[in-house]
Structure formats: structure tokens, C-alpha cells
Design a protein around this motif. Structure first.
Motif, short mmCIF file in Angstrom:
data_model
loop_
_atom_site.label_atom_id
_atom_site.label_comp_id
_atom_site.label_asym_id
_atom_site.label_seq_id
_atom_site.Cartn_x
_atom_site.Cartn_y
_atom_site.Cartn_z
N THR A 133 22.02 1.76 -20.07
CA THR A 133 20.56 1.70 -20.04
C THR A 133 20.10 0.32 -19.60
O THR A 133 20.80 -0.68 -19.81
CB THR A 133 19.98 2.03 -21.43
OG1 THR A 133 18.56 2.04 -21.36
CG2 THR A 133 20.44 1.02 -22.46
N SER A 134 18.92 0.23 -19.00
CA SER A 134 18.48 -1.02 -18.37
C SER A 134 18.18 -2.14 -19.35
O SER A 134 18.28 -3.32 -19.01
CB SER A 134 17.25 -0.76 -17.49
OG SER A 134 16.19 -0.24 -18.27
N VAL A 135 17.79 -1.80 -20.58
CA VAL A 135 17.50 -2.82 -21.59
C VAL A 135 18.17 -2.44 -22.90
O VAL A 135 18.05 -1.31 -23.38
CB VAL A 135 15.98 -3.00 -21.81
CG1 VAL A 135 15.73 -4.06 -22.88
CG2 VAL A 135 15.27 -3.39 -20.51
N ILE A 136 18.90 -3.38 -23.48
CA ILE A 136 19.58 -3.18 -24.76
C ILE A 136 18.98 -4.16 -25.76
O ILE A 136 18.87 -5.36 -25.46
CB ILE A 136 21.10 -3.41 -24.65
CG1 ILE A 136 21.70 -2.48 -23.58
CG2 ILE A 136 21.78 -3.21 -25.99
CD1 ILE A 136 23.15 -2.80 -23.27
N ARG A 137 18.61 -3.68 -26.95
CA ARG A 137 18.01 -4.56 -27.97
C ARG A 137 18.71 -4.38 -29.31
O ARG A 137 18.93 -3.25 -29.75
CB ARG A 137 16.52 -4.25 -28.13
CG ARG A 137 15.67 -4.53 -26.90
CD ARG A 137 14.19 -4.29 -27.19
NE ARG A 137 13.35 -4.57 -26.04
CZ ARG A 137 13.02 -3.66 -25.13
NH1 ARG A 137 13.48 -2.41 -25.25
NH2 ARG A 137 12.25 -3.98 -24.11
N GLU A 142 18.10 -9.39 -26.86
CA GLU A 142 17.68 -8.46 -25.81
C GLU A 142 18.46 -8.74 -24.54
O GLU A 142 18.58 -9.88 -24.10
CB GLU A 142 16.18 -8.59 -25.53
CG GLU A 142 15.70 -7.63 -24.44
CD GLU A 142 14.19 -7.65 -24.26
OE1 GLU A 142 13.48 -7.28 -25.22
OE2 GLU A 142 13.73 -8.05 -23.18
N ILE A 143 19.00 -7.67 -23.95
CA ILE A 143 19.79 -7.76 -22.72
C ILE A 143 19.11 -6.90 -21.66
O ILE A 143 19.03 -5.68 -21.80
CB ILE A 143 21.23 -7.26 -22.95
CG1 ILE A 143 21.86 -7.93 -24.19
CG2 ILE A 143 22.09 -7.49 -21.72
CD1 ILE A 143 23.11 -7.22 -24.68
N ASP A 144 18.62 -7.55 -20.62
CA ASP A 144 17.96 -6.85 -19.51
C ASP A 144 18.94 -6.79 -18.34
O ASP A 144 19.23 -7.80 -17.71
CB ASP A 144 16.69 -7.60 -19.11
CG ASP A 144 15.84 -6.82 -18.11
OD1 ASP A 144 16.43 -6.22 -17.18
OD2 ASP A 144 14.61 -6.82 -18.22
N LEU A 145 19.48 -5.59 -18.07
CA LEU A 145 20.49 -5.46 -17.03
C LEU A 145 19.93 -5.66 -15.64
O LEU A 145 20.60 -6.24 -14.79
CB LEU A 145 21.18 -4.09 -17.12
CG LEU A 145 22.37 -4.01 -18.07
CD1 LEU A 145 21.93 -4.07 -19.52
CD2 LEU A 145 23.18 -2.76 -17.82
N ASP A 146 18.71 -5.18 -15.38
CA ASP A 146 18.13 -5.30 -14.05
C ASP A 146 17.93 -6.76 -13.67
O ASP A 146 18.17 -7.16 -12.53
CB ASP A 146 16.81 -4.55 -13.97
CG ASP A 146 16.98 -3.04 -14.09
OD1 ASP A 146 18.08 -2.56 -13.74
OD2 ASP A 146 16.04 -2.36 -14.52
N LYS A 147 17.50 -7.57 -14.63
CA LYS A 147 17.26 -8.99 -14.37
C LYS A 147 18.47 -9.85 -14.70
O LYS A 147 18.44 -11.06 -14.47
CB LYS A 147 16.06 -9.48 -15.19
CG LYS A 147 14.75 -8.79 -14.85
CD LYS A 147 13.62 -9.32 -15.72
CE LYS A 147 12.30 -8.65 -15.38
NZ LYS A 147 11.21 -9.13 -16.27
N ARG A 148 19.52 -9.22 -15.26
CA ARG A 148 20.69 -9.96 -15.76
C ARG A 148 20.23 -11.11 -16.64
O ARG A 148 20.65 -12.26 -16.50
CB ARG A 148 21.56 -10.47 -14.60
CG ARG A 148 22.23 -9.36 -13.81
CD ARG A 148 23.21 -9.91 -12.79
NE ARG A 148 24.43 -10.42 -13.38
CZ ARG A 148 25.54 -9.70 -13.56
NH1 ARG A 148 25.57 -8.43 -13.22
NH2 ARG A 148 26.60 -10.26 -14.08
N LYS A 149 19.37 -10.75 -17.60
CA LYS A 149 18.73 -11.75 -18.45
C LYS A 149 18.99 -11.43 -19.91
O LYS A 149 18.89 -10.28 -20.34
CB LYS A 149 17.21 -11.74 -18.19
CG LYS A 149 16.40 -12.68 -19.06
CD LYS A 149 14.92 -12.55 -18.72
CE LYS A 149 14.07 -13.41 -19.61
NZ LYS A 149 12.62 -13.24 -19.32
#
Length: 234
Positions: A133-137, A142-149
């Protein structure tokens, strides 16, 4: 054709790597000092940079650090001498994706280069990232896969590419224990006995960046006798 930059002051190593990289169909550029290597990396796009730690002038670690200030994507494979364990860790901390210890086998070198090129074709991402999933919390993380943030509370956490991939893999499968060998295969894409310490080094640095107390980790737990897992109770 894959473009490779070799930054190495040992002419014999340059010639050896050049031969085998060209056998793979690569276009190879080589320089023998850090200043020229840094200039070449900034002025051209490469699919892989092979970087020696011990260089005349600017050190390999400083070259790596400066490249990573503007380029987080180009894979960097660092070369180290057998006795430079601390340099391996410092090299990875500056943003190298992995390292090979001299003397290394050509079979292992070629295998790793092929893995890197395969990842490049997949936009640098291992397969499991595409299935997550694109965001893991989790409890402030918080891990944002789309932004690699990655953020912890309100603060952004600066992770190397491999640290980020390790965190995503573990966090997307909370409670699942992974052996070091399995993590090596999934995140780095190769399976070599004796290189599990690469995983340990990355886990230790990752914990140092996201855990309030590394001696009592909250997010990344050790499964004794097996490896690591993400805390399923968060």
C-alpha cells in the motif's frame, strides 16, 4: 546499453572490471581519483557507480556523500579492503547501496551487477514494493512509498535506499520474522553465504534513525535465532 562509472585508483582492478562489464554490454567510463569521479558523476547519468573507498585526493566516502546530496537514485557499489570494517559501515551510512570486499570473485561481482541492472529496469524497486500500500502508518511512524518519504512524528527521517526498502518490507508484514539470508535475497536481490552482516549493519543504522532507544526497540524487533520482525502490537 548500461552506463557504468568506475572510480578506482588501481589500474589492474579497473582493467579487470572493464573487461567483464563490457562482456555484459556496458559502456564503461573510468577515472582514478575522487575529484574526477565526482565531476563525472555530476555531469553524466550512469546506471551504476563503482566506487573505491581509498582514493587519492577526495576519499570515496566523501565522493559518495557529495553524490547523494543531489542524486539518491543512482546505485553505488563501494569497494573496500578486507581490514576496513569501519569504512564499510561509514560507506553505507554515506549512501552507498552495498559493498564488495577486496579481493572479490568475478562471479560475485557479475551477479551483483546483474541484480542492480535488473532493479534499474524496474525503476530501482524490488518486487515487494509494488505490492505494498502507498502509505504505511504505525504509532507515529509514517512511510510514504510514492514519495519514498519516512516521518517520525513531525520529523522527516533520512534513509538510504536499502534502509527504506528494509523498513517497508518489515512494516508491511508486521509480526512476520525474516532471516538475514531471506532479507538479503529480497532487498538486495542476491544470496551469498557470509554476507548476512550486510543486513545487520543496515538494521542497526535503521534502528538508530527511528528508535528512541536502540537497546529497547519499539518498531524493529529481533526474533532470536531467526532474524528480525516488525512489532505487530503497535
Amino acid at each position: 546499453m548500461q552506463k557504468v562509472l568506475i572510480i578506482e585508483d588501481d589500474r589492474e582492478i579497473i582493467e579487470l572490471l572493464d573487461i567483464h562489464l563490457k562482456d555484459l554490454g556496458c559502456e564503461v567510463s573510468a577515472v582514478d581519483n575522487g575529484a574526477e569521479g565526482l565531476l563525472a558523476a555530476k555531469e553524466n547519468r550512469f546506471d551504476l557507480i563503482i566506487l573505491d573507498i581509498m582514493l587519492p585526493g577526495i576519499s570515496g566516502m566523501e565522493v559518495c556523500r557529495k553524490i547523494r546530496q543531489s542524486d539518491r537514485r543512482t546505485p553505488i557499489l563501494m569497494l573496500t579492503a578486507l581490514s576496513e570494517e569501519i569504512d564499510k559501515v561509514m560507506g553505507l551510512e554515506t549512501g552507498a547501496d552495498d559493498y564488495l570486499t577486496k579481493p572479490f570473485s568475478i562471479r560475485e561481482f557479475i551477479a551483483r551487477v546483474k541484480v542492480i541492472f535488473r532493479r534499474n529496469e524496474d525503476n530501482g524497486s524490488p518486487e515487494f514494493l509494488k505490492e505494498t500500500t502507498s502509505v504505511i502508518r504505525y504509532d507515529g511512524l509514517e512511510i510514504d512509498l510514492d514519495k519514498r518519504k519516512v516521518t517520525l512524528g513531525e520529523l522527516r527521517v533520512d534513509l538510504s535506499p536499502k534502509e527504506f526498502e528494509l523498513l517497508v518490507l518489515l512494516a508491511s508484514n508486521p509480526g512476520k520474522s525474516y532471516s538475514r539470508k531471506r532479507l538479503l535475497n529480497l532487498v538486495w536481490g542476491y544470496d551469498f553465504e557470509g554476507y548476512e552482516h550486510t543486513v545487520n549493519s543496515h538494521i542497526n543504522r535503521l534502528r538508530g534513525k527511528i528508535e528512541a532507544d536502540v537497546s529497547v526497540p519499539k518498531y524493529i524487533l529481533t526474533t532470536w535465532g531467526i532474524g528480525y520482525r516488525f512489532n505487530e502490537e503497535l
